[in-house]
Design a protein around this motif. Structure first.
Motif, mmCIF file in Angstrom:
data_model
loop_
_atom_site.group_PDB
_atom_site.id
_atom_site.type_symbol
_atom_site.label_atom_id
_atom_site.label_comp_id
_atom_site.label_asym_id
_atom_site.label_seq_id
_atom_site.Cartn_x
_atom_site.Cartn_y
_atom_site.Cartn_z
ATOM 1 N N LEU A 1 0.839 -1.202 0.000
ATOM 2 C CA LEU A 1 0.000 0.000 0.000
ATOM 3 C C LEU A 1 0.875 1.253 0.000
ATOM 4 C CD1 LEU A 1 -2.824 -0.791 2.570
ATOM 5 C CD2 LEU A 1 -2.904 -0.896 0.093
ATOM 6 N N HIS A 2 1.871 1.246 0.855
ATOM 7 C CA HIS A 2 2.746 2.400 1.021
ATOM 8 C C HIS A 2 3.448 2.769 -0.286
ATOM 9 C CE1 HIS A 2 6.894 3.801 2.580
ATOM 10 N NE2 HIS A 2 6.098 4.842 2.518
ATOM 11 N N VAL A 3 3.982 1.757 -0.968
ATOM 12 C CA VAL A 3 4.779 2.043 -2.160
ATOM 13 C C VAL A 3 3.901 2.309 -3.379
ATOM 14 C CG1 VAL A 3 6.451 1.094 -3.791
ATOM 15 C CG2 VAL A 3 6.775 0.784 -1.352
ATOM 16 N N PHE A 4 2.901 1.467 -3.583
ATOM 17 C CA PHE A 4 2.209 1.546 -4.866
ATOM 18 C C PHE A 4 0.938 2.392 -4.847
ATOM 19 C CE2 PHE A 4 4.650 -2.457 -5.179
ATOM 20 C CZ PHE A 4 5.532 -2.005 -6.138
ATOM 21 N N PHE A 5 0.410 2.667 -3.647
ATOM 22 C CA PHE A 5 -0.765 3.530 -3.618
ATOM 23 C C PHE A 5 -0.447 4.906 -3.081
ATOM 24 C CE2 PHE A 5 -2.611 -0.607 -4.057
ATOM 25 C CZ PHE A 5 -3.647 -0.371 -4.943
ATOM 26 N N LEU A 6 0.514 4.968 -2.151
ATOM 27 C CA LEU A 6 0.840 6.266 -1.575
ATOM 28 C C LEU A 6 2.164 6.812 -2.110
ATOM 29 C CD1 LEU A 6 -0.130 5.382 2.095
ATOM 30 C CD2 LEU A 6 -1.504 6.591 0.414
ATOM 31 N N SER A 7 2.778 6.126 -3.075
ATOM 32 C CA SER A 7 4.054 6.549 -3.665
ATOM 33 C C SER A 7 5.151 6.719 -2.613
ATOM 34 C CB SER A 7 3.892 7.845 -4.456
ATOM 35 O OG SER A 7 2.907 7.702 -5.411
ATOM 36 N N SER A 8 5.204 5.850 -1.669
ATOM 37 C CA SER A 8 6.231 5.779 -0.621
ATOM 38 C C SER A 8 6.755 7.118 -0.116
ATOM 39 C CB SER A 8 7.415 4.928 -1.055
ATOM 40 O OG SER A 8 7.769 5.219 -2.361
ATOM 41 N N PRO A 9 5.891 7.865 0.582
ATOM 42 C CA PRO A 9 6.331 9.165 1.094
ATOM 43 C C PRO A 9 7.513 9.071 2.049
ATOM 44 C CG PRO A 9 4.239 8.495 2.079
ATOM 45 C CD PRO A 9 4.516 7.549 0.961
ATOM 46 N N LEU A 10 7.723 7.918 2.681
ATOM 47 C CA LEU A 10 8.774 7.839 3.706
ATOM 48 C C LEU A 10 10.168 7.766 3.116
ATOM 49 C CD1 LEU A 10 7.232 5.428 6.358
ATOM 50 C CD2 LEU A 10 7.332 7.901 6.377
ATOM 51 N N PHE A 11 10.324 7.080 1.970
ATOM 52 C CA PHE A 11 11.682 6.836 1.484
ATOM 53 C C PHE A 11 12.001 7.538 0.186
ATOM 54 C CE2 PHE A 11 10.646 2.709 3.574
ATOM 55 C CZ PHE A 11 11.358 3.018 4.711
ATOM 56 N N GLU A 12 10.983 8.127 -0.433
ATOM 57 C CA GLU A 12 11.161 8.642 -1.777
ATOM 58 C C GLU A 12 12.410 9.493 -1.948
ATOM 59 O OE1 GLU A 12 7.946 10.913 -3.098
ATOM 60 O OE2 GLU A 12 8.021 10.118 -5.122
ATOM 61 N N PRO A 13 12.610 10.505 -1.085
ATOM 62 C CA PRO A 13 13.751 11.393 -1.328
ATOM 63 C C PRO A 13 15.081 10.644 -1.321
ATOM 64 C CG PRO A 13 12.433 12.161 0.523
ATOM 65 C CD PRO A 13 11.867 10.862 0.110
ATOM 66 N N ALA A 14 15.208 9.656 -0.471
ATOM 67 C CA ALA A 14 16.491 8.961 -0.365
ATOM 68 C C ALA A 14 16.730 8.052 -1.555
ATOM 69 C CB ALA A 14 16.536 8.163 0.918
ATOM 70 N N LEU A 15 15.685 7.457 -2.068
ATOM 71 C CA LEU A 15 15.883 6.435 -3.080
ATOM 72 C C LEU A 15 15.879 6.987 -4.492
ATOM 73 C CD1 LEU A 15 13.744 3.625 -1.557
ATOM 74 C CD2 LEU A 15 16.200 3.661 -1.792
ATOM 75 N N LYS A 16 15.124 8.071 -4.710
ATOM 76 C CA LYS A 16 14.914 8.489 -6.088
ATOM 77 C C LYS A 16 15.911 9.548 -6.500
ATOM 78 C CE LYS A 16 10.834 10.142 -7.166
ATOM 79 N NZ LYS A 16 9.378 10.169 -7.311
ATOM 80 N N GLY A 17 16.540 10.168 -5.530
ATOM 81 C CA GLY A 17 17.304 11.357 -5.860
ATOM 82 C C GLY A 17 16.309 12.493 -5.835
ATOM 83 N N TRP A 18 16.746 13.728 -6.129
ATOM 84 C CA TRP A 18 15.755 14.783 -6.067
ATOM 85 C C TRP A 18 15.971 15.770 -7.188
ATOM 86 C CZ3 TRP A 18 19.722 13.920 -2.820
ATOM 87 C CH2 TRP A 18 20.739 14.873 -2.828
ATOM 88 N N ALA A 19 14.927 16.485 -7.498
ATOM 89 C CA ALA A 19 14.990 17.563 -8.472
ATOM 90 C C ALA A 19 13.780 18.417 -8.174
ATOM 91 C CB ALA A 19 14.920 17.001 -9.888
ATOM 92 N N ILE A 20 13.881 19.677 -8.561
ATOM 93 C CA ILE A 20 12.776 20.586 -8.263
ATOM 94 C C ILE A 20 11.513 20.109 -8.960
ATOM 95 C CG2 ILE A 20 12.000 22.967 -8.430
ATOM 96 C CD1 ILE A 20 14.474 23.319 -7.042
ATOM 97 N N LEU A 21 11.702 19.676 -10.204
ATOM 98 C CA LEU A 21 10.548 19.367 -11.034
ATOM 99 C C LEU A 21 10.304 17.886 -11.056
ATOM 100 C CD1 LEU A 21 10.096 20.960 -14.489
ATOM 101 C CD2 LEU A 21 8.580 20.792 -12.534
ATOM 102 N N TYR A 22 10.315 17.247 -9.909
ATOM 103 C CA TYR A 22 10.205 15.810 -9.989
ATOM 104 C C TYR A 22 8.823 15.367 -10.443
ATOM 105 C CZ TYR A 22 13.177 12.034 -9.987
ATOM 106 O OH TYR A 22 13.973 11.046 -10.448
ATOM 107 N N PRO A 23 8.767 14.414 -11.333
ATOM 108 C CA PRO A 23 7.465 13.976 -11.850
ATOM 109 C C PRO A 23 6.620 13.379 -10.738
ATOM 110 C CG PRO A 23 9.194 12.495 -12.536
ATOM 111 C CD PRO A 23 9.866 13.679 -11.960
#
Lengths: 333, 376
Positions: free
Chosen positions: B308-330
């Motif tokens: 649920l966390h990853v696929f429905f809520l787009s993993s708010p807890l880990f996203e910044p660490a795992l995806k990298g970051w950018a201002i305009l992130y999709p």
């Protein structure tokens, strides 16, 4: 260095297994030195209690070892795209010198742990711990091999250098792809077929013969061991080819893939199970004269021989099915 | 008979677990939380890896870049002819692309020139992310500042559909003339050259030939890009797992401690069982089933919550660490990719250490002397 979750979990596995066997071996030494059934001392009582713990530990260890065996091959398969020239698990294992030794040692340790469990099972059935010293000697033999396996596996994963883009140069072709051999040398298929069916059928026959007459236990055990080796060679030489319907792909690991219906799992489990129970019959042979085992040992051996024969038969059927029913002909030209 | 025995022991185990509801629920919730963290990291990295590989499938097989002083430079279009002469290389094309920093949005946009005729001069097509930060609708005008300081407007002809957002969020398609004007780029050069190869087995041979003819270039194969992405996300996921291993260790110590610290009531229970004829191995078996029930229930709940966390809520807890970051992130929802292998790895990571930690305590519990417990 690979930080793949599966690789990390394999580290965890092997460290856990090594610690378990170290703990068991520590008490194994005590049992070998101090065991005295006649004594009612506190030490003897605590050692008797410890035997329960060690059996439990080794049972877990055995199942962990089986899981880690399959998990290892699967992980190695999973990693192959990271290496130029590696087409599947066989190629990844060739990337450095530790791959195949680690895998073979894993197999060997699994067999050894299986034989230990058979000894343990028999020992628990006798009222006076008849095999306790032999059992713990075998355990002491197993422990260093498990440690070597852990070290080899770690060296294998730590030494994997994936071919990724570096800042200076994007090109990789300077490293010769042929240095990673992705094919396994194989024996000629036609004579191998003869040997395979001859050895396997005689093993099954001997197993059934032992079940009926209780004769030829040693021969059966030797043949089971031989069957394991011959089957491994045949898997590489011709059985896998029928599954892939490709005359050049000799890989024994791709059989575990979805594309081939996970045929490798029943094949390998039947083969390893057949070898362990078959060789177990031979391991138990010298103890038939021990008083406390006289009554039960023959029935244990007979059951083991029957299980071994059935498992080898299953292996034969699964392995022969594509040979007979696929449209692929290996010696068609 | 064997099955019956197991069934009876499981029966007994379940009822004894239920008798100590509160204590076991505490364990299960901690266990579940650990599994939840691990599963979230693994699901997320796996899904994003899959996503990247799907996107890269469309990427050109080979990219040729010119290097100068170890840095990427504009490539002369004359190189295209030289590459075309190599047998097996086809559809050799120069690409024009670059980054434009937009001071209004404070973000970097990716500018690309598509194939001929797709965008006419004076028009642009923008991604959803661009239209969001600049409040653009179709037929609106967007201002750009060219490299010589001149400001000029281009009309938005099209906004990409939200489905393609992962790839097109920050994308602006622009005509070649406008592109060259914007960046002050002379004619006769391109950003890089792409080509495809008829026979994939010849990829490395052709790459080698290009490297020989054009020694000032670097050649990047699609495979290498895929491999690098795979490694980067493996590494990120692995790093997170290493960070989380502290949690795992704490949990193992907790479960060890809990399993060895039997309450007086539990000790008496085992004492009575042994007095009425249970053997040590039966008690060990009971403890085994107890561990299995706890592990399996925590595992399933933990995995479900992570899903649920990853696929429905787009993993708010880990996203910044795992995806990298950018201002305009999709903004996007990951497509659920879960296979048996992942679940198995997760299982090894959590259940196996727990099992390992409880073997010795449960043996200790099973070897309690009945008389010594019942006398107290």
């Amino acid at each position: 260095m690979l930080f793949h979750p599966a690789v990390l979990s394999l580290y965890l596995f092997s460290i856990l297994i090594s610690l378990m066997v170290l703990y068991a071996a520590f008490y194994g030494v005590q049992i070998l030195m101090r065991w005295n059934l006649q004594s009612g001392s506190e030490l003897q009582l605590s050692l008797e209690k410890k035997t329960y713990l060690i059996s439990t530990l080794l049972t877990y260890l055995f199942s962990f070892q089986l899981i880690s065996l399959f998990s290892f091959t699967h992980t190695v398969e999973h990693l192959h795209p990271l290496f130029v020239g590696a087409m599947c698990a066989a190629g990844t294992l060739y990337v450095n010198a530790y791959g195949y030794p680690a895998l073979l040692l894993k197999l060997f340790n699994f067999l050894l742990a299986g034989l230990w469990l058979i000894l343990n099972y028999t020992d628990n059935r006798g009222y006076d711990y008849p095999l306790i010293k032999k059992k713990y000697l075998l355990l002491l033999l197993l422990a260093p091999f498990l440690w070597i396996e852990t070290i080899l596996q770690m060296s294998f994963f730590l030494d994997l250098k994936p071919d990724v883009i570096t800042s200076c140069c994007g090109t990789l072709f300077s490293t010769d792809p042929s240095s990673v051999a992705s094919e396994i040398a194989s024996l000629p298929s036609l004579p191998m077929k003869w040997i395979f069916y001859l050895v396997l059928f005689s093993t099954v026959g001997l197993g059934l013969f032992f079940y009926r007459r209780e004769k030829g236990g040693y021969l059966f055990a030797v043949m089971s061991g031989l069957s394991l080796l011959v089957s491994m060679a045949s898997l590489i030489s011709f059985i896998s080819l029928y599954f892939y319907e490709l005359p050049t792909h000799h890989c024994p690991f791709c059989l575990l893939k979805k594309e081939y219906g996970y045929a490798g799992y029943p094949l390998y489990i039947a083969l390893l199970g057949g070898a362990i129970t078959g060789m177990g019959v031979g391991v138990l042979m010298p103890f038939r004269k021990i008083v406390s085992l006289k009554e039960i040992l023959p029935s244990i051996q007979k059951r083991a021989a029957l299980i071994s024969a059935i498992l080898y038969l299953i292996f034969l059927i699964v392995a022969t099915y594509p040979v007979l029913f696929s449209t692929f002909r290996l010696e068609g030209y | 008979m064997w099955i019956e025995k197991q069934g009876n022991i499981i029966d007994f185990t379940l009822s004894s677990l239920l008798r100590r509801k509160r204590k076991n629920l505490a364990l299960i919730s901690v266990y579940m939380l650990v599994i939840f963290f691990f599963a979230s990291v693994m699901f997320f990295t796996h899904a994003i890896k899959k996503e990247a590989s799907i996107i890269l499938k469309e990427a050109p097989e080979m990219v040729v870049q010119k290097m100068a002083g170890g840095r990427h430079e504009l490539i002369p279009l004359g190189y295209i002819e030289q590459i075309k002469e190599i047998r097996g290389a086809h559809s050799v094309k120069g690409r024009l692309w670059g980054y434009y920093y937009d001071p209004v949005a404070g973000a970097n946009f990716t500018l690309m020139v598509p194939g001929e005729g797709e965008v006419e001069q004076g028009g642009i097509a923008v991604g959803k992310g661009v239209s969001r930060v600049r409040f653009l609708d179709e037929e609106d005008e967007m201002e750009f500042m060219a490299s010589d300081g001149e400001v000029f407007g281009l009309k938005v002809k099209q906004i990409f559909s939200p489905e393609s957002e992962l790839v097109s969020s920050d994308l602006i398609l622009i005509s070649e003339e406008d592109f060259r004007k914007l960046f002050g780029m002379v004619k006769g050069v391109a950003t890089d050259i792409v080509l495809s190869v008829r026979n994939p087995k010849e990829l490395s041979t052709i790459a080698l030939k290009i490297a020989e003819r054009l020694p000032d270039t670097r050649i990047i194969l699609r495979e290498e890009m895929l491999r690098t992405y795979e490694m980067v996300f493996n590494w990120r996921g692995g790093m997170m797992l290493v960070v989380l291993s502290g949690t795992l260790l704490a949990f193992i110590i907790f479960s060890w401690d809990r399993a060895s610290g039997l309450s007086a009531e539990e000790r008496r229970e085992i004492g009575i069982l042994k007095a009425i004829g249970w053997e040590t191995s039966d008690v060990i078996l009971m403890k085994f089933w107890e561990g299995t029930v706890i592990s399996v229930s925590s595992f399933f709940v933990g995995v479900f919550l992570a899903y649920l966390h990853v696929f429905f809520l787009s993993s708010p807890l880990f996203e910044p660490a795992l995806k990298g970051w950018a201002i305009l992130y999709p903004k996007f929802k990951l497509i659920p990719f879960i296979d048996f292998y992942q679940i198995a790895t997760l299982f090894f990571f959590t259940v196996v250490p727990y099992t390992g930690a409880t073997i010795i305590p449960s043996w200790r519990a099973a070897t309690i002397d009945p008389d010594s417990v019942m006398r107290t």
